[in-house]
Write an enzyme that holds these catalytic residues in place. Structure first.
Site, PDB file in Angstrom:
ATOM      1  N   ARG A 220      34.665  -9.224  -3.615  1.00  0.00           N
ATOM      2  CA  ARG A 220      34.112  -7.923  -4.008  1.00  0.00           C
ATOM      3  C   ARG A 220      35.148  -7.211  -4.859  1.00  0.00           C
ATOM      4  O   ARG A 220      36.159  -6.715  -4.370  1.00  0.00           O
ATOM      5  CB  ARG A 220      33.770  -7.065  -2.785  1.00  0.00           C
ATOM      6  CG  ARG A 220      33.333  -5.641  -3.166  1.00  0.00           C
ATOM      7  CD  ARG A 220      32.851  -4.838  -1.966  1.00  0.00           C
ATOM      8  NE  ARG A 220      33.829  -4.748  -0.898  1.00  0.00           N
ATOM      9  CZ  ARG A 220      34.675  -3.730  -0.708  1.00  0.00           C
ATOM     10  NH1 ARG A 220      34.666  -2.698  -1.537  1.00  0.00           N
ATOM     11  NH2 ARG A 220      35.515  -3.741   0.302  1.00  0.00           N
TER      12      ARG A 220
ATOM     13  N   HIS B 257      40.423  -2.653  -6.856  1.00  0.00           N
ATOM     14  CA  HIS B 257      40.955  -3.687  -5.959  1.00  0.00           C
ATOM     15  C   HIS B 257      39.919  -4.783  -5.763  1.00  0.00           C
ATOM     16  O   HIS B 257      38.728  -4.570  -5.997  1.00  0.00           O
ATOM     17  CB  HIS B 257      41.326  -3.074  -4.604  1.00  0.00           C
ATOM     18  CG  HIS B 257      42.484  -2.151  -4.686  1.00  0.00           C
ATOM     19  ND1 HIS B 257      42.343  -0.823  -5.042  1.00  0.00           N
ATOM     20  CD2 HIS B 257      43.806  -2.357  -4.497  1.00  0.00           C
ATOM     21  CE1 HIS B 257      43.549  -0.252  -5.062  1.00  0.00           C
ATOM     22  NE2 HIS B 257      44.446  -1.156  -4.726  1.00  0.00           N
TER      23      HIS B 257
ATOM     24  N   ASP C 268      35.416  -9.614   1.088  1.00  0.00           N
ATOM     25  CA  ASP C 268      34.254  -9.301   1.929  1.00  0.00           C
ATOM     26  C   ASP C 268      32.967  -9.201   1.113  1.00  0.00           C
ATOM     27  O   ASP C 268      32.008  -8.548   1.509  1.00  0.00           O
ATOM     28  CB  ASP C 268      34.490  -8.018   2.721  1.00  0.00           C
ATOM     29  CG  ASP C 268      34.699  -6.794   1.829  1.00  0.00           C
ATOM     30  OD1 ASP C 268      34.680  -6.929   0.578  1.00  0.00           O
ATOM     31  OD2 ASP C 268      34.881  -5.697   2.373  1.00  0.00           O
TER      32      ASP C 268
ATOM     33  N   CYS D 150      36.014  -4.146  -6.342  1.00  0.00           N
ATOM     34  CA  CYS D 150      35.674  -2.747  -6.100  1.00  0.00           C
ATOM     35  C   CYS D 150      36.353  -1.939  -7.211  1.00  0.00           C
ATOM     36  O   CYS D 150      37.572  -1.764  -7.196  1.00  0.00           O
ATOM     37  CB  CYS D 150      36.186  -2.361  -4.714  1.00  0.00           C
ATOM     38  SG  CYS D 150      35.761  -0.707  -4.214  1.00  0.00           S
TER      39      CYS D 150
ATOM     40  N   CYS E 236      29.856   0.564  -0.751  1.00  0.00           N
ATOM     41  CA  CYS E 236      31.197   1.143  -0.597  1.00  0.00           C
ATOM     42  C   CYS E 236      31.395   2.412  -1.418  1.00  0.00           C
ATOM     43  O   CYS E 236      32.353   3.140  -1.207  1.00  0.00           O
ATOM     44  CB  CYS E 236      32.264   0.113  -0.943  1.00  0.00           C
ATOM     45  SG  CYS E 236      32.381  -0.313  -2.692  1.00  0.00           S
TER      46      CYS E 236
ATOM     47  N   HIS F 107      44.398   0.379 -14.880  1.00  0.00           N
ATOM     48  CA  HIS F 107      44.155   0.158 -13.445  1.00  0.00           C
ATOM     49  C   HIS F 107      42.644   0.196 -13.260  1.00  0.00           C
ATOM     50  O   HIS F 107      41.974   1.148 -13.669  1.00  0.00           O
ATOM     51  CB  HIS F 107      44.822   1.268 -12.624  1.00  0.00           C
ATOM     52  CG  HIS F 107      44.354   1.326 -11.213  1.00  0.00           C
ATOM     53  ND1 HIS F 107      44.722   0.400 -10.269  1.00  0.00           N
ATOM     54  CD2 HIS F 107      43.535   2.196 -10.593  1.00  0.00           C
ATOM     55  CE1 HIS F 107      44.148   0.701  -9.115  1.00  0.00           C
ATOM     56  NE2 HIS F 107      43.421   1.798  -9.288  1.00  0.00           N
TER      57      HIS F 107
END
Length: 145
Positions: free
Chosen positions: A117, A104, A108, A119, A66, A101
């Site tokens: 996952r 996310h 998947d 990410c 990704c 932060h």
């Protein structure tokens, strides 16, 4: 300075730099494939760039394709919180710490690792290689790798 000591936003911006400040404090996102942590798979830990708390272990990192560092789970007792994110016309689950932060979490990921996952923006993390963990005060985490 104790990393957990509260710093002003001005101090954080100066310490982190504009790009990392934007990602960590303004909920930004770095460009995919732009951070070297996406391509690092050596043993070690990933800590919060602001608080230095352990968030992820290298054994839980995987190549998702990704463009961001991806993990199947958080480290034991990691101070990671989830928050619904409805921005950009999507419903996502943001992951963050009290001060940072991170990115996310999606459903998947690899099924054999639990299907998640995480990410994560590389700019929200600091990687500490196994060889440096003891000297930097993270020796208790070595058995978890």
């Amino acid at each position: 300075m104790d990393q957990k000591q509260k710093r002003t936003e001005e101090q954080l911006r100066r310490d982190l730099g504009d790009a990392a400040y934007h990602v960590t404090r303004e909920e930004g996102t770095e460009a995919p494939f732009s951070h070297p942590y996406d391509r690092i798979f050596e043993e070690g830990i990933y800590v919060d760039v602001i608080t230095k708390e352990v968030l992820f272990l290298s054994k839980d990192k995987f190549q998702s394709g990704c463009g961001w560092p991806s993990f199947s789970r958080t480290a034991p007792d990691a101070p990671v919180e989830e928050k619904t994110d409805l921005r950009y016309g999507m419903r996502r689950t943001e992951v963050r710490t009290e001060s940072t932060h991170l990115g996310h979490v999606f459903e998947d990921g690899p099924a054999d690792r639990g299907g998640l996952r995480y990410c994560i923006n590389g700019l929200s993390l600091e990687f500490i290689p196994k060889a440096e963990m003891e000297a930097r005060g993270y020796g208790k985490w070595i058995p978890y790798l």
